[in-house]
Design a protein around this motif. Structure first.
Motif, PDB file in Angstrom:
ATOM      1  N   LEU A  42       0.572  -0.943   0.074  1.00 41.03           N
ATOM      2  CA  LEU A  42      -0.394  -0.460   0.264  1.00 41.03           C
ATOM      3  C   LEU A  42       1.507   1.384  -0.235  1.00 41.03           C
ATOM      4  O   LEU A  42       0.521   1.934  -0.818  1.00 41.03           O
ATOM      5  N   CYS A  43       2.177   1.695   0.871  1.00 40.08           N
ATOM      6  CA  CYS A  43       3.007   2.617   1.082  1.00 40.08           C
ATOM      7  C   CYS A  43       3.274   2.972  -0.383  1.00 40.08           C
ATOM      8  O   CYS A  43       3.444   3.442  -1.240  1.00 40.08           O
ATOM      9  N   ILE A  44       3.507   1.541  -1.396  1.00 38.75           N
ATOM     10  CA  ILE A  44       4.335   1.909  -2.656  1.00 38.75           C
ATOM     11  C   ILE A  44       3.207   2.373  -3.752  1.00 38.75           C
ATOM     12  O   ILE A  44       3.667   3.361  -4.698  1.00 38.75           O
ATOM     13  N   LYS A  45       1.982   2.275  -3.555  1.00 45.98           N
ATOM     14  CA  LYS A  45       0.771   2.815  -4.220  1.00 45.98           C
ATOM     15  C   LYS A  45       0.882   4.011  -3.656  1.00 45.98           C
ATOM     16  O   LYS A  45       0.347   5.118  -4.462  1.00 45.98           O
ATOM     17  N   ARG A  46       0.682   4.607  -2.516  1.00 44.43           N
ATOM     18  CA  ARG A  46       0.498   5.861  -2.172  1.00 44.43           C
ATOM     19  C   ARG A  46       1.139   6.931  -2.325  1.00 44.43           C
ATOM     20  O   ARG A  46       1.498   7.709  -2.998  1.00 44.43           O
ATOM     21  N   ASN A  50       2.827  10.299  -5.819  1.00 39.65           N
ATOM     22  CA  ASN A  50       2.478  11.320  -4.702  1.00 39.65           C
ATOM     23  C   ASN A  50       4.037  11.682  -4.643  1.00 39.65           C
ATOM     24  O   ASN A  50       5.033  12.203  -4.662  1.00 39.65           O
ATOM     25  N   THR A  51       3.379  13.548  -5.144  1.00 46.43           N
ATOM     26  CA  THR A  51       4.213  14.244  -4.819  1.00 46.43           C
ATOM     27  C   THR A  51       4.527  15.794  -3.921  1.00 46.43           C
ATOM     28  O   THR A  51       4.807  16.473  -4.022  1.00 46.43           O
ATOM     29  N   ASN A  52       3.515  15.049  -2.552  1.00 49.16           N
ATOM     30  CA  ASN A  52       3.477  16.346  -2.059  1.00 49.16           C
ATOM     31  C   ASN A  52       4.689  16.080  -0.962  1.00 49.16           C
ATOM     32  O   ASN A  52       5.223  14.804  -0.651  1.00 49.16           O
ATOM     33  N   LYS A  53       5.884  16.934  -0.580  1.00 42.33           N
ATOM     34  CA  LYS A  53       6.952  17.188  -0.430  1.00 42.33           C
ATOM     35  C   LYS A  53       6.543  16.942   0.808  1.00 42.33           C
ATOM     36  O   LYS A  53       7.974  16.381   1.607  1.00 42.33           O
ATOM     37  N   GLU A  54       5.683  17.436   1.658  1.00 37.54           N
ATOM     38  CA  GLU A  54       5.732  16.541   3.387  1.00 37.54           C
ATOM     39  C   GLU A  54       5.537  15.347   3.937  1.00 37.54           C
ATOM     40  O   GLU A  54       5.627  14.685   4.195  1.00 37.54           O
ATOM     41  N   ASP A  55       4.649  14.574   2.603  1.00 41.76           N
ATOM     42  CA  ASP A  55       4.383  13.329   2.843  1.00 41.76           C
ATOM     43  C   ASP A  55       5.551  12.487   2.514  1.00 41.76           C
ATOM     44  O   ASP A  55       5.836  11.233   3.410  1.00 41.76           O
ATOM     45  N   LEU A  56       6.713  13.112   1.553  1.00 39.83           N
ATOM     46  CA  LEU A  56       7.485  12.244   1.248  1.00 39.83           C
ATOM     47  C   LEU A  56       8.664  12.792   2.240  1.00 39.83           C
ATOM     48  O   LEU A  56       9.163  12.050   2.482  1.00 39.83           O
ATOM     49  N   ALA A 106      -1.467   7.828   8.725  1.00 45.06           N
ATOM     50  CA  ALA A 106      -2.113   9.082   7.898  1.00 45.06           C
ATOM     51  C   ALA A 106      -2.138   8.831   6.616  1.00 45.06           C
ATOM     52  O   ALA A 106      -3.458   9.269   6.074  1.00 45.06           O
ATOM     53  N   ILE A 107      -0.901   9.183   5.955  1.00 44.47           N
ATOM     54  CA  ILE A 107      -0.568   9.082   4.433  1.00 44.47           C
ATOM     55  C   ILE A 107      -1.321   7.804   4.197  1.00 44.47           C
ATOM     56  O   ILE A 107      -2.269   7.511   3.207  1.00 44.47           O
TER      57      ILE A 107
END
Length: 325
Positions: A42-46, A50-56, A106-107
């Motif tokens: 799931l982490c790979i899928k999300r 994903n280009t959100n800087k905070e998520d990265l 949360a991600i």
């Protein structure tokens, strides 16, 4: 509600509430059984798009390396071990995980808004109701680490113990036959003949025991299936003709982890929580009905994932106790 009233504890509860929604969503396969491997997938899928800087930044802080969609094989044993913390959080084994664990969770459930500094400024009304309900159920703020889940979440593979004992016993039988065939008859003494007779006796006993073992094995293997019957599983023959039997479920292979599942009746006097943790699980069967069970898993009739009860669910779907006269 003023912004200052939202705490990191509220953020944690909002993630758990979102998880309960997502286990019936598009990523049900990954979240209804949140093993470390399923969470890795799931982490790979999300993160793949994903280009959100905070998520990265959260990803890099949690795993100690930045996400690279071209190097997905970086998820080794160490990373899987780290994801065990997220698994324990989702399953309710710990109510006080680290901040990095909370942020990654949360991600994975796609909580919006996130991270916490955005969450405390804006929140959906429906999520606010869930948080308030969780506040009522768990307002102690203490660590919770209940042993009642230890035998329900991590289940050993029952097939590990099913060794093929016939092969293990047949090896010494072949060795002894070879040894007898290689002995010259002319060299047999009286003592040698007695030794051979003993070996033949042991071989005969071994053959008898193997035969009995095979009979018992095949007799037992005929009843290695189970079927849902009204409110519990029953052992049945795998090739049983169900005509004339009052059973509501299909015949399936025996699964020790599912066999103990039972449907139970719940009313407003039923003990449904121990130390703040739910010990009763439910699944909706219609808009105004729900079935309750003694453990987690999936509903044996509609295959919906079972969810831990809350006071709201008990009051809405549970039976009402009859007051004493």
């Amino acid at each position: 509600m003023p912004m200052s009233n939202f705490t990191f504890e509220d953020y944690r509860k909002a993630i758990k509430a979102k998880y309960e929604k997502e286990i019936e969503g598009d990523y049900s396969n990954n979240l209804s059984s949140p093993t470390a491997a399923n969470l890795r997938n799931l982490c790979i899928k999300r993160f793949t798009s994903n280009t959100n800087k905070e998520d990265l930044l959260t990803f890099e802080s949690f795993f100690d390396f930045p996400f690279d969609r071209d190097k997905k094989n970086l998820f080794g044993d160490d990373e899987l071990n780290k994801l065990e913390a997220v698994k324990r959080f989702f399953l309710g084994k710990t109510e006080r995980p680290t901040e990095d664990t909370i942020q990654l969770a949360a991600i994975l459930v796609d909580l919006q808004p996130r991270p916490f500094n955005k969450f405390r400024k804006q929140i959906d009304e429906e999520d606010l109701e869930l948080i308030n309900e969780l506040r009522v159920n768990d307002n102690s703020g203490k660590d919770v680490s209940s042993d009642i889940w230890s035998d329900k979440v991590e289940i050993e593979n029952p097939n590990d113990s099913k060794k093929d004992f016939v092969l293990e016993e047949s090896e010494p039988l072949d060795n002894q036959k070879t040894e007898l065939a290689s002995m010259p008859i002319s060299t047999f003494s009286t003592k040698g003949k007695e030794s051979i007779l003993k070996k033949i006796k042991y071989l005969a006993i071994t053959v008898v025991l193997i035969g009995l073992g095979l009979i018992i094995y095949f007799a037992l293997s005929q009843k290695q299936c189970m079927q849902w019957s009204n409110d519990h599983f029953e052992m049945v023959d795998c090739d049983q003709n169900t005509e004339g039997f009052v059973m509501s479920g299909k015949i399936e292979r025996f699964d020790e982890s599912k066999f103990g599942l039972k449907k139970i009746k719940v009313c407003d006097t039923t003990t449904c929580f121990i130390n703040g943790e739910a010990i009763v699980w439910y699944a909706k069967t219609s808009s105004d009905k729900a079935d309750f069970f003694n453990t987690h898993g999936r509903h044996p009739e509609n295959d919906k994932p079972l969810r831990p009860v809350t006071d709201y669910i008990i009051n809405k779907y549970g039976e009402k106790s009859v007051p004493k006269k």
